[in-house]
Design a protein around this motif. Sequence first.
Motif, PDB file in Angstrom:
ATOM      1  N   TYR A   1     -16.230   0.879   3.196  1.00 41.32           N
ATOM      2  CA  TYR A   1     -15.054   1.443   2.534  1.00 41.32           C
ATOM      3  C   TYR A   1     -13.882   1.419   3.509  1.00 41.32           C
ATOM      4  O   TYR A   1     -14.006   1.900   4.652  1.00 41.32           O
ATOM      5  N   VAL A   2     -12.735   0.874   3.075  1.00 36.70           N
ATOM      6  CA  VAL A   2     -11.625   0.645   3.997  1.00 36.70           C
ATOM      7  C   VAL A   2     -10.683   1.844   4.095  1.00 36.70           C
ATOM      8  O   VAL A   2      -9.494   1.682   4.330  1.00 36.70           O
ATOM      9  N   ASN A   3     -11.242   3.037   3.947  1.00 33.91           N
ATOM     10  CA  ASN A   3     -10.401   4.221   4.090  1.00 33.91           C
ATOM     11  C   ASN A   3     -10.025   4.497   5.542  1.00 33.91           C
ATOM     12  O   ASN A   3      -9.123   5.273   5.816  1.00 33.91           O
ATOM     13  N   ASP A   4     -10.708   3.829   6.481  1.00 34.23           N
ATOM     14  CA  ASP A   4     -10.412   4.071   7.893  1.00 34.23           C
ATOM     15  C   ASP A   4     -10.870   2.863   8.707  1.00 34.23           C
ATOM     16  O   ASP A   4     -11.432   1.908   8.172  1.00 34.23           O
ATOM     17  N   GLN A   5     -10.675   2.954  10.020  1.00 36.19           N
ATOM     18  CA  GLN A   5     -11.050   1.868  10.924  1.00 36.19           C
ATOM     19  C   GLN A   5     -12.565   1.689  10.958  1.00 36.19           C
ATOM     20  O   GLN A   5     -13.317   2.632  10.699  1.00 36.19           O
ATOM     21  N   PRO A   6     -13.043   0.482  11.314  1.00 36.63           N
ATOM     22  CA  PRO A   6     -14.485   0.314  11.557  1.00 36.63           C
ATOM     23  C   PRO A   6     -14.936   1.263  12.664  1.00 36.63           C
ATOM     24  O   PRO A   6     -14.211   1.485  13.637  1.00 36.63           O
ATOM     25  N   HIS A   7     -16.120   1.838  12.518  1.00 31.61           N
ATOM     26  CA  HIS A   7     -16.635   2.764  13.524  1.00 31.61           C
ATOM     27  C   HIS A   7     -18.017   2.286  13.994  1.00 31.61           C
ATOM     28  O   HIS A   7     -18.556   1.296  13.487  1.00 31.61           O
TER      29      HIS A   7
ATOM     30  N   ASP B   1     -15.180  -2.670   0.568  1.00 25.10           N
ATOM     31  CA  ASP B   1     -14.955  -2.036  -0.732  1.00 25.10           C
ATOM     32  C   ASP B   1     -13.547  -1.439  -0.677  1.00 25.10           C
ATOM     33  O   ASP B   1     -13.251  -0.628   0.197  1.00 25.10           O
ATOM     34  N   GLU B   2     -12.660  -1.853  -1.597  1.00 23.86           N
ATOM     35  CA  GLU B   2     -11.235  -1.592  -1.394  1.00 23.86           C
ATOM     36  C   GLU B   2     -10.550  -0.796  -2.508  1.00 23.86           C
ATOM     37  O   GLU B   2      -9.321  -0.681  -2.492  1.00 23.86           O
ATOM     38  N   HIS B   3     -11.290  -0.279  -3.467  1.00 23.23           N
ATOM     39  CA  HIS B   3     -10.645   0.450  -4.564  1.00 23.23           C
ATOM     40  C   HIS B   3     -10.938   1.945  -4.491  1.00 23.23           C
ATOM     41  O   HIS B   3     -11.788   2.388  -3.731  1.00 23.23           O
ATOM     42  N   GLY B   4     -10.231   2.717  -5.321  1.00 23.45           N
ATOM     43  CA  GLY B   4     -10.500   4.139  -5.423  1.00 23.45           C
ATOM     44  C   GLY B   4      -9.328   5.002  -4.988  1.00 23.45           C
ATOM     45  O   GLY B   4      -8.388   4.547  -4.323  1.00 23.45           O
ATOM     46  N   GLN B   5      -9.404   6.265  -5.366  1.00 20.02           N
ATOM     47  CA  GLN B   5      -8.293   7.184  -5.108  1.00 20.02           C
ATOM     48  C   GLN B   5      -8.090   7.433  -3.620  1.00 20.02           C
ATOM     49  O   GLN B   5      -6.965   7.606  -3.157  1.00 20.02           O
ATOM     50  N   LYS B   6      -9.179   7.435  -2.870  1.00 20.84           N
ATOM     51  CA  LYS B   6      -9.046   7.673  -1.431  1.00 20.84           C
ATOM     52  C   LYS B   6      -8.185   6.586  -0.779  1.00 20.84           C
ATOM     53  O   LYS B   6      -7.344   6.879   0.082  1.00 20.84           O
ATOM     54  N   ILE B   7      -8.377   5.349  -1.198  1.00 18.77           N
ATOM     55  CA  ILE B   7      -7.585   4.242  -0.643  1.00 18.77           C
ATOM     56  C   ILE B   7      -6.119   4.402  -1.029  1.00 18.77           C
ATOM     57  O   ILE B   7      -5.220   4.209  -0.205  1.00 18.77           O
ATOM     58  N   GLN B   8      -5.886   4.752  -2.291  1.00 18.06           N
ATOM     59  CA  GLN B   8      -4.511   4.931  -2.755  1.00 18.06           C
ATOM     60  C   GLN B   8      -3.803   6.014  -1.947  1.00 18.06           C
ATOM     61  O   GLN B   8      -2.657   5.851  -1.527  1.00 18.06           O
ATOM     62  N   ARG B   9      -4.494   7.112  -1.688  1.00 17.00           N
ATOM     63  CA  ARG B   9      -3.883   8.209  -0.928  1.00 17.00           C
ATOM     64  C   ARG B   9      -3.657   7.832   0.533  1.00 17.00           C
ATOM     65  O   ARG B   9      -2.649   8.206   1.139  1.00 17.00           O
TER      66      ARG B   9
ATOM     67  N   THR C   1      -4.798  -4.962   5.784  1.00 13.58           N
ATOM     68  CA  THR C   1      -4.796  -4.612   7.209  1.00 13.58           C
ATOM     69  C   THR C   1      -6.180  -4.197   7.689  1.00 13.58           C
ATOM     70  O   THR C   1      -6.685  -4.705   8.699  1.00 13.58           O
ATOM     71  N   ILE C   2      -6.810  -3.268   6.956  1.00 10.69           N
ATOM     72  CA  ILE C   2      -8.116  -2.760   7.400  1.00 10.69           C
ATOM     73  C   ILE C   2      -9.189  -3.836   7.237  1.00 10.69           C
ATOM     74  O   ILE C   2     -10.071  -3.979   8.102  1.00 10.69           O
ATOM     75  N   SER C   3      -9.128  -4.591   6.158  1.00 14.56           N
ATOM     76  CA  SER C   3     -10.103  -5.664   5.958  1.00 14.56           C
ATOM     77  C   SER C   3     -10.075  -6.663   7.105  1.00 14.56           C
ATOM     78  O   SER C   3     -11.125  -7.105   7.597  1.00 14.56           O
ATOM     79  N   GLN C   4      -8.865  -7.007   7.561  1.00 13.37           N
ATOM     80  CA  GLN C   4      -8.747  -7.960   8.667  1.00 13.37           C
ATOM     81  C   GLN C   4      -9.324  -7.382   9.942  1.00 13.37           C
ATOM     82  O   GLN C   4      -9.894  -8.113  10.762  1.00 13.37           O
ATOM     83  N   ARG C   5      -9.230  -6.067  10.123  1.00 14.01           N
ATOM     84  CA  ARG C   5      -9.809  -5.450  11.320  1.00 14.01           C
ATOM     85  C   ARG C   5     -11.331  -5.573  11.306  1.00 14.01           C
ATOM     86  O   ARG C   5     -11.953  -5.773  12.354  1.00 14.01           O
TER      87      ARG C   5
END
Length: 514
Positions: A11-17, A48-56, A71-75
Amino acid sequence: MPYTLTTPLYYVNDQPHLGSVYTTLACDALARFQRLDQLEVVFITGVDEHGQKIQRMADQKGMSPQSYCDTISQRYRDLWSRWSISQDRFVRTTNPHHSELVEQFFDRVQASGDIISGRQIGWYCVGCEEYKDNTDHAVAPSCPIHQKALEWRDEENLFFRLSRYQNEIEQLVAQDDFITPANRRQEVRNFVARGLRDFSISRVNLSWGLPVPGHPGHVFYVWFDALLGYLTALLDDGGSINLNRLKECGWPASIHIIGKDIIRFHAIFWPAMLLSAGLPIPQRIFGHGFLTREGQKMGKSLGNILDPGLLLNQYGADAVRWYLLRDIQFGDDGDFQQQRFTCLVNNDLANTIGNLLNRTSSMARKWFNDSVPPNGIGIQVDHDLAVKAQTAIDTVFRSLPELEFKSAAEAILRLAIAANSHLNNTAPWNRIKQPNQIDGVAEDLYVVLESTRIVGLLLAPLVPDLSERILNQLACKLDSKNWKDQLRWGGLITGTKLPKPVPVMQRLEIMKDH
């Protein structure tokens, strides 16, 4: 039929960890092993790039959702490249091919009579992208995972009739080989035994998602959309996006490797959706544990997150791969400990394996014209080290398909320890000074170098870069088409010129805080 394995779609809500790196490294080791074992492999990862969390998240950063996802996908792509992850497909759920596939899949499920309208009322966690069981509107609870207040929702949704598949899912999770390890299997069985309830597959008043055909104002629930990414990845091979092509492309998946927190979606919701669409279900789901750091959960509030990019820069892929795969029983929770990380890598790789190779090669070069010593006894497969080498090979071939990375790594290490013991017990540095001992010294050095060659070959799926450096020091190369043949005892060729030894693994210093 290809061997298809997948990571979760992150989920692309944040950086890879480090947790996502851990899963991906395990998948990479399994994929490398299966390829060396001559299977056709399709290794899938992606986002996975959809959802309210991504929008926010995009709104907070003043970006469009698409730009944020780009941006996050490329990271993720860049990080996997830096870690030399050997994926065959990288799927994004914003890919137009994915939208086309989701519509096809939805049409099938709807034709099965498994889509109904209903009202979804309850507490919703944006972080988890799911409703929670507590429906008491009087008290505003918080999510135990994200530690954030839940949001009350009351809306019309489309529902998937999961309850219709109670019997099929009960029979599926009753199989001992469908969900592993055993504790995850029992957890899922307990959940199913309480009775399956229909779940919503759409959201309203949300712009960032795939629209549901024939239902204006609805977008697909992120989990319904995301799980289908595995199918999109397989069909994204230059051919048509047609669900009827899945079998020829490698479906069903041989294994989904995921974190334990999403086991329910993969082991219950996903099989039921596939059954509804008339498609085969995955052969196996593996839910692994979480990583902590020094006994504490990693998080921004604690300031103890391990940045995988910085970790890679400071120590290299071999050290981190070895520690994560060798020290943690895959499936259990694991703890990243700085002192243990440093000691384990130094003892196992720099000392036991690296020093063994360096000192044996140095003696061979000094006393046998810079070459592999003559092997007067021939290919003696009953030699103690030859027997131990075969034991290590058998253990690796038995362990890696079952994701028992720790067992495989320890078997390889035991062979290196045995070779060190043989060298110390025979003490060629003393025998070479005695008359008529040259043949015995040659034999002892040969069997140790041959053991080290097999160690290097067996390390290829786990620490591929270190494996290559070991083999280079023995003037050998990995032949990916004939790996099993290379593992036969006696493959080191007498008289082969050995390069000047250089350390194959640098010793680590205690890790600075990241």
